[in-house]
Design an enzyme around this catalytic site. Structure first.
Site, PDB file in Angstrom:
ATOM      1  CE  LYS A   1      -1.780   2.762   3.010  1.00 22.88           C
ATOM      2  NZ  LYS A   1      -1.756   4.080   2.341  1.00 22.88           N
TER       3      LYS A   1
ATOM      4  N   GLY B   1       7.137   4.758   8.237  1.00 25.84           N
ATOM      5  CA  GLY B   1       6.258   5.913   8.431  1.00 25.84           C
ATOM      6  C   GLY B   1       6.480   6.504   9.802  1.00 25.84           C
ATOM      7  CB  SER B   2       4.367   8.727  11.809  1.00 30.03           C
ATOM      8  OG  SER B   2       3.188   7.968  11.889  1.00 30.03           O
ATOM      9  CB  THR B   3       7.345   7.241  16.074  1.00 29.05           C
ATOM     10  OG1 THR B   3       8.642   7.346  15.479  1.00 29.05           O
ATOM     11  CG2 THR B   3       7.471   6.509  17.391  1.00 29.05           C
ATOM     12  CD  GLU B   4       0.009   9.648  16.010  1.00 27.22           C
ATOM     13  OE1 GLU B   4       0.602  10.483  15.304  1.00 27.22           O
ATOM     14  OE2 GLU B   4      -1.204   9.678  16.246  1.00 27.22           O
TER      15      GLU B   4
ATOM     16  N   GLY C   1       3.463   3.488  13.724  1.00 30.81           N
ATOM     17  CA  GLY C   1       4.267   2.288  13.976  1.00 30.81           C
ATOM     18  C   GLY C   1       3.910   1.647  15.304  1.00 30.81           C
TER      19      GLY C   1
ATOM     20  CD  GLU D   1      13.079   3.762   7.970  1.00 30.72           C
ATOM     21  OE1 GLU D   1      13.019   4.692   8.807  1.00 30.72           O
ATOM     22  OE2 GLU D   1      13.063   3.937   6.745  1.00 30.72           O
TER      23      GLU D   1
ATOM     24  CB  CYS E   1      13.051   8.632   8.350  1.00 29.04           C
ATOM     25  SG  CYS E   1      13.798   7.570   7.131  1.00 29.04           S
TER      26      CYS E   1
ATOM     27  CD  GLU F   1      10.533  12.212  11.638  1.00 29.35           C
ATOM     28  OE1 GLU F   1       9.398  11.742  11.836  1.00 29.35           O
ATOM     29  OE2 GLU F   1      11.421  11.590  11.029  1.00 29.35           O
TER      30      GLU F   1
HETATM   31  P1  NDP Z   1       2.032   7.836   8.490  1.00 27.14           P
HETATM   32  O1  NDP Z   1       2.826   7.042   9.429  1.00 27.14           O
HETATM   33  O2  NDP Z   1       0.617   8.126   8.821  1.00 27.14           O
HETATM   34  O3  NDP Z   1       2.046   7.157   7.043  1.00 27.14           O
HETATM   35  C1  NDP Z   1       2.867   6.107   6.603  1.00 27.14           C
HETATM   36  C2  NDP Z   1       2.043   5.059   5.866  1.00 27.14           C
HETATM   37  O4  NDP Z   1       1.167   4.386   6.772  1.00 27.14           O
HETATM   38  C3  NDP Z   1       1.132   5.634   4.804  1.00 27.14           C
HETATM   39  O5  NDP Z   1       1.007   4.728   3.741  1.00 27.14           O
HETATM   40  C4  NDP Z   1      -0.161   5.771   5.560  1.00 27.14           C
HETATM   41  O6  NDP Z   1      -1.273   5.925   4.744  1.00 27.14           O
HETATM   42  C5  NDP Z   1      -0.180   4.495   6.351  1.00 27.14           C
HETATM   43  N1  NDP Z   1      -1.047   4.526   7.532  1.00 27.14           N
HETATM   44  C6  NDP Z   1      -1.591   5.596   8.170  1.00 27.14           C
HETATM   45  N2  NDP Z   1      -2.327   5.188   9.240  1.00 27.14           N
HETATM   46  C7  NDP Z   1      -2.233   3.844   9.274  1.00 27.14           C
HETATM   47  C8  NDP Z   1      -2.753   2.836  10.160  1.00 27.14           C
HETATM   48  N3  NDP Z   1      -3.496   3.145  11.215  1.00 27.14           N
HETATM   49  N4  NDP Z   1      -2.445   1.557   9.913  1.00 27.14           N
HETATM   50  C9  NDP Z   1      -1.667   1.215   8.863  1.00 27.14           C
HETATM   51  N5  NDP Z   1      -1.155   2.116   7.992  1.00 27.14           N
HETATM   52  C10 NDP Z   1      -1.422   3.415   8.194  1.00 27.14           C
HETATM   53  O7  NDP Z   1       2.775   9.181   8.198  1.00 27.14           O
HETATM   54  P2  NDP Z   1       2.126  10.542   7.657  1.00 27.14           P
HETATM   55  O8  NDP Z   1       2.155  10.480   6.191  1.00 27.14           O
HETATM   56  O9  NDP Z   1       0.825  10.834   8.290  1.00 27.14           O
HETATM   57  O10 NDP Z   1       3.171  11.585   8.202  1.00 27.14           O
HETATM   58  C11 NDP Z   1       3.080  12.021   9.558  1.00 27.14           C
HETATM   59  C12 NDP Z   1       4.448  12.239  10.128  1.00 27.14           C
HETATM   60  O11 NDP Z   1       5.156  11.014  10.121  1.00 27.14           O
HETATM   61  C13 NDP Z   1       5.320  13.155   9.301  1.00 27.14           C
HETATM   62  O12 NDP Z   1       5.100  14.476   9.630  1.00 27.14           O
HETATM   63  C14 NDP Z   1       6.696  12.686   9.646  1.00 27.14           C
HETATM   64  O13 NDP Z   1       7.126  13.309  10.826  1.00 27.14           O
HETATM   65  C15 NDP Z   1       6.518  11.221   9.902  1.00 27.14           C
HETATM   66  N6  NDP Z   1       6.914  10.380   8.767  1.00 27.14           N
HETATM   67  C16 NDP Z   1       8.052   9.681   8.894  1.00 27.14           C
HETATM   68  C17 NDP Z   1       8.483   8.902   7.846  1.00 27.14           C
HETATM   69  C18 NDP Z   1       9.727   8.127   7.961  1.00 27.14           C
HETATM   70  O14 NDP Z   1      10.198   7.583   6.960  1.00 27.14           O
HETATM   71  N7  NDP Z   1      10.301   8.017   9.124  1.00 27.14           N
HETATM   72  C19 NDP Z   1       7.773   8.827   6.579  1.00 27.14           C
HETATM   73  C20 NDP Z   1       6.540   9.568   6.571  1.00 27.14           C
HETATM   74  C21 NDP Z   1       6.159  10.313   7.638  1.00 27.14           C
HETATM   75  P3  NDP Z   1      -1.688   7.428   4.368  1.00 27.14           P
HETATM   76  O15 NDP Z   1      -0.629   7.942   3.468  1.00 27.14           O
HETATM   77  O16 NDP Z   1      -2.937   7.285   3.695  1.00 27.14           O
HETATM   78  O17 NDP Z   1      -1.789   8.202   5.663  1.00 27.14           O
END
Ligand code: NDP
Length: 497
Positions: free
Chosen positions: A195, A247-250, A252, A269, A303, A400
């Site tokens: 996804k 993606g985000s720590t939250e 994760g 990650e 990241c 971050e």
């Molecule tokens: P998210 O962690 O929300 O997104 C990462 C991926 O997870 C996206 O494909 C997202 O879909 C998907 N996702 C969102 N919610 C869920 C869930 N409950 N269960 C499973 N998958 C989910 O990051 P954001 O794009 O919202 O960014 C928010 C913050 O995260 C940024 O401001 C940044 O600080 C951090 N971030 C860190 C990254 C890294 O590589 N360390 C990469 C991206 C963001 P969707 O895109 O539809 O939300």
């Protein structure tokens, strides 16, 4: 009149020494009006859709499917079928052939992918062209090489594929994150449901066409699009054996809670707040380039970005002065212009987050510097920013920001540098700038970071493992280590995260 004087008279004198625009053509990419989900080698009509835009112009690029839990289940079932009826059983050298093909097709179509990546995500074309695409192809080449050598990668452990991998990727490096996830999974004999992020689905959807060209058997890779709800459905699906998330720590943490006790394998990650540490014996001009590359590369949507600059006190003033001067030469603007150094922020939501943290920095007492630059009126833009006078407790030094914002702190001794660098909930990367090799090793031993760069920053290589400590997650991607999360070993227990 001499020959030289005559030439001088004929040559027009430019009024200003600015770069003329050098836009990359969009003609190389054709975007469909509407995309479905790529499941079992076919395009399925989505039951719901949303629009994906170009963040630079806010123009609509395409209608894209918003996968429902049932559609996600369909993709998982297709991946299971492909796993059990073929993919896991074919000769590893055959698997390698598909991966080599994918790598070569990515190279052949790299311009098309680079333009699409910049259009949909906002990153400068010179980065998608020179970093994202070559690295994405390199990952497929690299893991193609491992596919028939797993017995050598893990001697005496009898490696077997896990099954169906659910992979969720973010918007900062859409195609590159796809390749970090799909290449090792396939090399190890797994099948995949991927996804992409809600805001950047288009390169993953174009990748489906690469799979068609490579004649990958149907169902080995399935792509479902949509927002976090689609990701959550993939995590919950009982048919998935492993989740790989960036993606985000939250989010994760939420995924880890969801999977606890299920027996599903998990790698995360997550975020970072890396320290880029400059000692007084470093080559300063080179270090300043490293600082700029560390935080303004990809608008700071990285990241492992070097978002905390730790400068030895004795060189604080020249470093900050050189840095500010260098910032005035960064060109912010159209991502498709080949001159652009800093493109646009990926979404309004992300821009709001950056603004909020920058305001917090000013309120807490840090001193802000932004070079004079004219930002386009449409789209989501943020000027490269440096904060000095930053205390470790400020939000801009702790959280971050994921944008082009640097916080500068100082230190006196190597011990203090280590202590400050490690004073963060994250632990993804760090940089050390010094001419002493022994100091680099001394620092690298003490820094709690998955990657430590020496006299460089933001360098990636498929042979090198990447991943974090603490709230930056667990598991490694890249290198031989990157295969392990996709492999079961005879007699081993399932981890369950
Ligand atoms: P998210 O962690 O929300 O997104 C990462 C991926 O997870 C996206 O494909 C997202 O879909 C998907 N996702 C969102 N919610 C869920 C869930 N409950 N269960 C499973 N998958 C989910 O990051 P954001 O794009 O919202 O960014 C928010 C913050 O995260 C940024 O401001 C940044 O600080 C951090 N971030 C860190 C990254 C890294 O590589 N360390 C990469 C991206 C963001 P969707 O895109 O539809 O939300």
């Amino acid at each position: 009149m001499t020959e030289l004087d005559r030439k001088k008279e004929q040559t027009p004198v430019p009024k200003e020494w600015a770069y003329a625009p050098a836009p990359e053509s969009r003609d190389v990419v054709s975007i469909e009006d509407r995309y479905g989900h790529f499941v079992g080698g076919q395009w399925l009509e989505p039951s719901e859709t949303y629009t994906t835009i170009s963040p630079a112009t806010e123009e609509t690029l395409a209608e894209v499917g918003q996968a429902t839990p049932e559609e996600v289940e369909g993709a998982v079932a297709a991946a299971r079928e492909a796993f059990e009826n073929g993919w896991s059983g074919i000769a590893p050298a055959e698997r390698a052939k598909y991966l080599f093909r994918i790598a070569r097709i990515l190279q052949e179509r790299s311009r098309e992918f680079a333009v699409l990546e910049s259009l949909n995500g906002g990153k400068p074309i010179k980065e998608s062209r020179d970093v994202d695409l070559p690295l994405a192809a390199a990952h497929f080449f690299y893991y193609a090489g491992w596919a028939d050598k797993l017995e050598y990668a893990f001697p005496n452990r009898r490696p077997r594929p896990i099954g169906v991998a659910g992979q969720i990727i973010p918007w900062n490096f859409p195609l590159l994150m796809l390749s970090w996830k799909i290449a090792p999974a396939l090399a190890a004999g797994n099948t995949v449901v991927l996804k992409p992020a809600e805001t950047t689905p288009l390169s993953a959807l174009l990748f489906a066409d690469v799979l068609r060209q490579a004649e990958l058997p149907p169902g080995v890779v399935n792509i479902v699009t949509g927002d976090g709800r689609a990701g959550a459905a993939l995590v919950k699906s009982e048919g998935v054996d492993k989740i790989a998330f960036t993606g985000s720590t939250e989010v994760g943490k939420a995924i880890q809670r969801e999977l606890a006790g299920t027996g599903k394998r998990l790698t995360l990650e997550l975020g970072g707040k890396a320290a880029n540490i400059i000692f007084d014996d470093a080559a300063l001009d080179q270090a300043v380039e490293g600082i700029v590359n560390g935080i303004y590369f990809n608008q700071g949507h990285v990241c492992c970005a070097g978002s905390r600059l730790l400068v030895q006190e004795s060189i604080y003033e020249p470093v900050v002065e050189k840095l500010k001067r260098r910032l005035t030469t960064l060109r912010v603007g159209d991502p498709l212009d080949k001159n652009t150094d800093v493109g646009e922020i990926n979404s309004k939501q992300q821009l709001d987050k950056i603004r909020e943290l920058v305001e917090a920095g000013e309120e807490e007492g840090a001193e802000i510097y932004q070079p004079p630059c004219r930002l386009p009126e449409k789209g989501y833009w943020f000027a490269p920013t440096v904060f000095t006078n930053v205390a470790q407790s400020y939000r801009i030094a702790q959280e971050e920001i994921f944008g082009p914002v640097l916080s500068v702190l100082t230190f006196r001794t190597p011990e203090e540098a280590v202590e400050k660098a490690n004073n963060t909930p994250y632990g993804l990367s760090a940089g050390v700038w010094t001419e002493k090799g022994s100091r680099i090793l001394w620092m690298a031993e003490r820094l709690r970071a998955g990657v430590v760069w020496a006299n460089t920053f933001n360098r990636f290589d498929p042979t090198s493992p990447f991943g974090g400590y603490k709230e930056s997650g667990f598991g490694r991607e890249g290198g031989r280590h990157g295969l392990e999360p996709y492999i079961d070993f005879d007699g081993s227990e399932r981890g369950g995260g």
